[in-house]
Design an enzyme around this catalytic site. Structure first.
Site, PDB file in Angstrom:
ATOM      1  N   ASP A  82       0.815  -1.229   0.000  1.00 63.49           N
ATOM      2  CA  ASP A  82       0.000   0.000   0.000  1.00 63.49           C
ATOM      3  C   ASP A  82       0.838   1.264   0.000  1.00 63.49           C
ATOM      4  O   ASP A  82       0.433   2.292   0.547  1.00 63.49           O
ATOM      5  CB  ASP A  82      -0.946   0.040   1.224  1.00 63.49           C
ATOM      6  N   ARG A 100       2.034 -28.887  -6.948  1.00 59.57           N
ATOM      7  CA  ARG A 100       1.923 -29.484  -8.288  1.00 59.57           C
ATOM      8  C   ARG A 100       0.576 -30.130  -8.567  1.00 59.57           C
ATOM      9  O   ARG A 100       0.473 -31.159  -9.215  1.00 59.57           O
ATOM     10  CB  ARG A 100       3.078 -30.481  -8.530  1.00 59.57           C
ATOM     11  N   GLN A 155       1.956  -5.892  -3.361  1.00 56.33           N
ATOM     12  CA  GLN A 155       2.328  -6.000  -1.939  1.00 56.33           C
ATOM     13  C   GLN A 155       3.675  -5.295  -1.694  1.00 56.33           C
ATOM     14  O   GLN A 155       4.031  -4.424  -2.456  1.00 56.33           O
ATOM     15  CB  GLN A 155       2.368  -7.471  -1.480  1.00 56.33           C
ATOM     16  N   LYS A 193       2.956  10.269  -0.093  1.00 58.70           N
ATOM     17  CA  LYS A 193       2.107  10.779   0.994  1.00 58.70           C
ATOM     18  C   LYS A 193       2.856  11.676   1.987  1.00 58.70           C
ATOM     19  O   LYS A 193       2.577  11.655   3.191  1.00 58.70           O
ATOM     20  CB  LYS A 193       1.408   9.614   1.707  1.00 58.70           C
TER      21      LYS A 193
HETATM   22  P1  IMP Z   1      -2.914 -12.632   1.443  1.00 57.64           P
HETATM   23  O1  IMP Z   1      -1.990 -12.007   0.442  1.00 57.64           O
HETATM   24  O2  IMP Z   1      -4.365 -12.359   1.151  1.00 57.64           O
HETATM   25  O3  IMP Z   1      -2.625 -14.076   1.657  1.00 57.64           O
HETATM   26  O4  IMP Z   1      -2.655 -11.927   2.869  1.00 57.64           O
HETATM   27  C1  IMP Z   1      -1.434 -12.116   3.584  1.00 57.64           C
HETATM   28  C2  IMP Z   1      -1.003 -10.823   4.264  1.00 57.64           C
HETATM   29  O5  IMP Z   1      -0.605  -9.878   3.273  1.00 57.64           O
HETATM   30  C3  IMP Z   1      -2.111 -10.134   5.072  1.00 57.64           C
HETATM   31  O6  IMP Z   1      -1.523  -9.499   6.187  1.00 57.64           O
HETATM   32  C4  IMP Z   1      -2.646  -9.073   4.127  1.00 57.64           C
HETATM   33  O7  IMP Z   1      -3.239  -7.992   4.800  1.00 57.64           O
HETATM   34  C5  IMP Z   1      -1.361  -8.666   3.416  1.00 57.64           C
HETATM   35  N1  IMP Z   1      -1.597  -8.142   2.072  1.00 57.64           N
HETATM   36  C6  IMP Z   1      -1.899  -8.825   0.949  1.00 57.64           C
HETATM   37  N2  IMP Z   1      -2.016  -8.011  -0.097  1.00 57.64           N
HETATM   38  C7  IMP Z   1      -1.755  -6.780   0.358  1.00 57.64           C
HETATM   39  C8  IMP Z   1      -1.682  -5.495  -0.276  1.00 57.64           C
HETATM   40  O8  IMP Z   1      -1.867  -5.325  -1.476  1.00 57.64           O
HETATM   41  N3  IMP Z   1      -1.376  -4.458   0.549  1.00 57.64           N
HETATM   42  C9  IMP Z   1      -1.123  -4.601   1.865  1.00 57.64           C
HETATM   43  N4  IMP Z   1      -1.175  -5.777   2.501  1.00 57.64           N
HETATM   44  C10 IMP Z   1      -1.485  -6.852   1.741  1.00 57.64           C
END
Ligand code: IMP
Length: 435
Positions: free
Chosen positions: A13, A143, A224, A331
């Protein structure tokens, strides 16, 4: 040749969507290579906000080709929802988007297993986005996953879906006590998705390599952030893919020798969504104030983000792992009103300063951030486009972040629109892309 990777240097983010959108005009192709629709890239154009989860942000720039590479896990339902949203807004997607035939699929049982497993973890839950991302990557590595190409072989698709649904139902019912899923229904749904997806599907690795050899420029859009990387992040409180720059090659099929640089995006402070250690988290008024001023709510799930001060240790770790050529600070304006701003310059554990970013969750939870306190600039920077116009204290703050991370600051984002950006003219990014 300029093939550049954009990654998140914190816990996601950081504002990658805006920066990808901004840089897209300098590239021919924008490619996603990991993650899935757990990502939430918010882009504001002429005051209109777009939240993209799966389709690369470059799609908002007419004429840019976009790629969803084999390293991405694709939920067809989420894809078509996003496609509809973009087409309704008048964005040309068809003809501009290519999806890898090797990308793995997310199926309803992935979401169901994830939901049940998260509930079962209780206090130790990861706080995932509940999109089925983790279980889809588990099947890929185990797999037994289904890939986009499998949608076009009805017999094999049926057989695999029936077999896997039976297996997942066992898990859901006996281990977690949840309701079983209907394999017939899933098969019918995915067979139809295959027909609709067909026009987008190609061998994207072949396509990208061919384009690069012709001299086209590719911008690799990470999802991410580095601290959520499955190998290098705050495991197990991470996502299930590699969010570091190396994944751009593996997840797209483009060799490292084609990559010319890596740019990291970091907020002027830190946020994190979901569970897991967050040394500089500011609970109470400071955290609330950052959240309010930064509108820190998840783009994918709407969850309030945890907020805190800039973590120089975590971001420096990121700068090293990704060998960042440049950093973009986003930001900045969120900090405009603070009287004092803290920056974490080290971690103290049991009376000693740690030399490395610790791998143990327990240690990371117990570290005491060593803060440097600097006076805030307390004047508006929102929307600024000119570095010279920034308050001196804001310039000092940016220099401090750059010194701590030992990375040159290229751009500063002062608001959500494309125009709300300061480009530092002598920076690596400006020299590479704008001259
Ligand atoms: P998952 O990716 O849904 O398996 O989530 C695993 C962890 O990654 C959690 O703490 C989510 O909040 C975080 N997460 C996954 N995608 C994002 C993103 O795009 N921004 C921030 N945190 C993320």
């Amino acid at each position: 040749m300029a093939n550049i990777v954009i990654i998140g240097a914190q816990w996601g983010d950081e504002g990658k969507g805006k920066i990808v959108d901004l840089l897209a005009e300098k590239f021919d192709i924008v490619a996603r290579y990991q993650g899935g629709h757990n990502a939430g890239h918010t882009v504001t154009i002429d005051g209109k906000q777009f939240i993209l989860h799966l389709i690369p942000s470059g799609i908002l720039h007419g004429g840019r080709l976009c790629v969803i590479g084999p390293g991405v896990v694709l939920d067809p339902k989420a894809f078509f929802e996003e496609l509809d949203m973009l087409e309704e807004a008048g964005i040309q997607v068809r003809g501009n988007l290519y999806i890898s035939n090797r990308a793995h699929l997310i199926l309803p049982y992935h979401r169901a297993v994830e939901k049940a497993a998260e509930e079962a973890r209780g206090a130790k839950k990861i706080g995932t986005t509940s999109r089925g991302i983790g279980p889809a990557y588990e099947d890929k590595t185990g797999r037994r996953g289904l890939r986009v190409v499998d949608l076009f072989d009805a017999e094999n698709l049926r057989e695999t879906i029936f077999e896997l649904t039976r297996e997942k139902n066992c898990l859901i019912q006996s281990l977690y006590g949840g309701p079983p899923l209907d394999a017939r229904q899933i098969y019918k749904e995915y067979l139809q998705y295959g027909q609709r997806l067909k026009e987008f599907v190609v061998d994207t690795a072949f396509f990208l390599n061919d384009q690069i050899r012709q001299g086209k420029r590719v911008l690799f859009e990470g999802a991410q952030g580095t601290l959520l990387d499955v190998d290098h992040g705050t495991y197990p409180y991470v996502t299930s893919s590699n969010a570091t720059a190396g994944a751009a090659c593996v997840g797209s099929g483009v060799a490292p020798s084609w990559i010319t640089g890596v740019i990291g995006i970091a907020k002027a402070y830190t946020t994190r969504v979901g569970g897991g250690p967050f040394p500089t988290e500011a609970n109470g008024t400071i955290g609330d104030e950052i959240r309010r001023r930064g509108a820190e709510y998840g783009a994918s799930t709407g969850r309030p983000r945890r907020c805190g001060w800039f973590d120089g240790v975590a971001t420096s770790y990121s700068a090293v792992l990704n060998n960042l050529q440049a950093i973009v600070i986003t930001k900045l304006d969120v900090l405009d009103e603070f009287e004092q701003i803290l920056v974490c310059t080290g971690y103290e554990y049991r009376g000693c300063q740690l030399k490395e970013f610790p791998p143990e969750i327990k240690v990371l939870e117990a570290v005491k951030p060593m803060y440097k306190s600097v006076p805030g600039w307390q004047s508006p920077t929102a929307g600024m486009q000119d570095y010279d116009g920034l308050p001196v204290r804001a310039k000092d703050y940016l220099k401090m972040l750059s010194d701590i991370t030992r990375t040159e600051c290229s751009f500063i984002s002062t608001g959500p629109d494309r125009e709300h950006t300061i480009v530092l003219p002598d920076s690596w990014t400006a020299r590479t892309l704008y001259q």
